[in-house]
Scaffold this motif. Sequence first.
Motif, PDB file in Angstrom:
ATOM      1  N   GLU A 127      21.089  -0.620  -9.755  1.00  0.00           N
ATOM      2  CA  GLU A 127      20.648  -0.454  -8.381  1.00  0.00           C
ATOM      3  C   GLU A 127      21.154   0.850  -7.761  1.00  0.00           C
ATOM      4  O   GLU A 127      20.385   1.585  -7.143  1.00  0.00           O
ATOM      5  CB  GLU A 127      21.134  -1.644  -7.560  1.00  0.00           C
ATOM      6  N   GLN A 131      19.084   3.935  -6.128  1.00  0.00           N
ATOM      7  CA  GLN A 131      19.272   4.385  -4.748  1.00  0.00           C
ATOM      8  C   GLN A 131      19.535   5.877  -4.684  1.00  0.00           C
ATOM      9  O   GLN A 131      19.025   6.582  -3.812  1.00  0.00           O
ATOM     10  CB  GLN A 131      20.448   3.635  -4.115  1.00  0.00           C
ATOM     11  N   GLU A 189      13.628  -3.527  -3.924  1.00  0.00           N
ATOM     12  CA  GLU A 189      13.306  -4.789  -3.232  1.00  0.00           C
ATOM     13  C   GLU A 189      13.679  -5.990  -4.097  1.00  0.00           C
ATOM     14  O   GLU A 189      14.224  -6.975  -3.612  1.00  0.00           O
ATOM     15  CB  GLU A 189      11.802  -4.851  -2.940  1.00  0.00           C
ATOM     16  N   GLU A 192      17.269  -6.468  -4.046  1.00  0.00           N
ATOM     17  CA  GLU A 192      17.684  -6.998  -2.755  1.00  0.00           C
ATOM     18  C   GLU A 192      17.451  -8.508  -2.703  1.00  0.00           C
ATOM     19  O   GLU A 192      18.268  -9.271  -2.213  1.00  0.00           O
ATOM     20  CB  GLU A 192      16.883  -6.298  -1.656  1.00  0.00           C
ATOM     21  N   ARG A 195      20.009 -10.231  -4.723  1.00  0.00           N
ATOM     22  CA  ARG A 195      21.280 -10.222  -4.025  1.00  0.00           C
ATOM     23  C   ARG A 195      21.313 -11.273  -2.902  1.00  0.00           C
ATOM     24  O   ARG A 195      22.300 -11.934  -2.665  1.00  0.00           O
ATOM     25  CB  ARG A 195      21.514  -8.839  -3.432  1.00  0.00           C
ATOM     26  N   LYS A 196      20.155 -11.407  -2.253  1.00  0.00           N
ATOM     27  CA  LYS A 196      20.077 -12.369  -1.162  1.00  0.00           C
ATOM     28  C   LYS A 196      20.309 -13.790  -1.702  1.00  0.00           C
ATOM     29  O   LYS A 196      21.013 -14.591  -1.098  1.00  0.00           O
ATOM     30  CB  LYS A 196      18.718 -12.272  -0.473  1.00  0.00           C
ATOM     31  N   SER A 285      21.735  -0.994   0.758  1.00  0.00           N
ATOM     32  CA  SER A 285      21.855  -2.274   0.045  1.00  0.00           C
ATOM     33  C   SER A 285      23.171  -2.386  -0.717  1.00  0.00           C
ATOM     34  O   SER A 285      23.695  -3.473  -0.891  1.00  0.00           O
ATOM     35  CB  SER A 285      20.642  -2.552  -0.834  1.00  0.00           C
ATOM     36  N   GLU A 288      25.386  -3.620   1.726  1.00  0.00           N
ATOM     37  CA  GLU A 288      24.947  -4.841   2.384  1.00  0.00           C
ATOM     38  C   GLU A 288      25.982  -5.976   2.381  1.00  0.00           C
ATOM     39  O   GLU A 288      26.175  -6.644   3.390  1.00  0.00           O
ATOM     40  CB  GLU A 288      23.657  -5.340   1.750  1.00  0.00           C
TER      41      GLU A 288
END
Length: 379
Positions: A127, A131, A189, A192, A195-196, A285, A288
């Motif tokens: 990731e 980024q 995405e 993300e 990760r959520k 992120s 985050e």
Amino acid sequence: MQEGPQHQEELKVFLVDIVTKDTKPEILADRMRELENLVNTFGGVVILQTYQKKDQPDNKTYVGKGKLEEIIADMQRLGANLLVVGNILKPRQVYEISEQLRPFKMKIRDRVDLILKIFDKHAEGGESGLQIELAAIKHMGPRIFGMGIELGRQGGGGSGAMRGLGETNTEIMNRHLKERQRKIAKKLEDYEHMRKLHRDSRIRKGLPTVGIVGYTNAGKSTLLNALTKKGVLAEDKLFATLGTNVGKLYMITDPETGRGKEILINDTIGFIRDLPPTLIKAFKSTLEDSIESDLLLHVIDASDTFVQERIDVVHEILAHIGAKQSRILVFNKIDAISPERLLQLQETYKDEITARISAKDQQGLEELKKLLIEKLNLI
Ligand SMILES: Nc1nc2c(ncn2[C@@H]2O[C@H](COP(=O)(O)OP(=O)(O)OP(=O)(O)O)[C@@H](O)[C@H]2O)c(=O)[nH]1
Ligand SMILES: [Mg+2]
């Protein structure tokens, strides 16, 4: 990565910046020191530095035509091969300066290039790699575009074909970058989303989380290690940490029974002044876990001359990425300051929630833990 000492001859760097008549000498010295540290992290050696007094950067050469010639002569004399400017250059300036340096096989980088290259060199793939690539495209995109326009114009004096070629190449490049940007955004995405899910499961487990944030080199990783025995790399260089490190800490909330609660502590990338918004966004992120933690530990190098300026930078970036939770200002490295200075800091920040520690010497950690228990409502 084509650059870096392991790939090439040694990077011998000439630093330059422009200052206005209002720039204070100590601020200038601090900026140059920080820039030199960035060069060192990148793997280069600064062999000379200079500045030019100027209220407005030159549109083409940034420092001014005469100054650039002077710099090139000095670089030749000293065998320097990289010119680093302590600011963000415009595409036009990059193009112009590159052209002038090219015959001497020298290159130009600005401060953001340097930060991006450091990130790129040390990225742990996955990731954060994506980024960084996204941030690099956003930084380089307009330059490539700008360069194409310059090239087009160069040929454009007489030859329409040249101009056409320049523009077409630029368009192709631009389209390619847009496409790549779209793909990266899509992959990010997915990350993300993953990760959520992790975060959700953690929340379900009910583990309180603390995010360690702060200026680069403040001692964030050393603090994580001191609190959790995590064994994360901590080094005297800017941006030693580029990913996310999570450690667990068992907080004893009832000394009689030894009962307590586990908390998670996140250490992540440090902040630095004048980060372009695209770069901050690219790291959102990664940050985050910290942003969405229950509490922030803002680690501050108390031995720094510019404590308030560094705090401001961190607050600004936190505001920018939408972190709103309460924070503890953790003044670190108190082993390196005088008792008078410590008192002075205590007085200046008496209206804030603060802690004073030496992560290196494991001083003040028990008080910090007590504060954590209180602020996280662990009892
Ligand atoms: N004197 C002193 N030095 C410390 C203390 N804590 C950390 N350091 C030093 O400060 C330097 C930076 O420490 P890190 O923990 O890597 O700092 P960081 O905030 O994680 O830095 P980045 O990840 O690069 O942003 C290292 O050389 C540490 O040994 C401290 O309490 N006292
Ligand atoms: Mg670190």
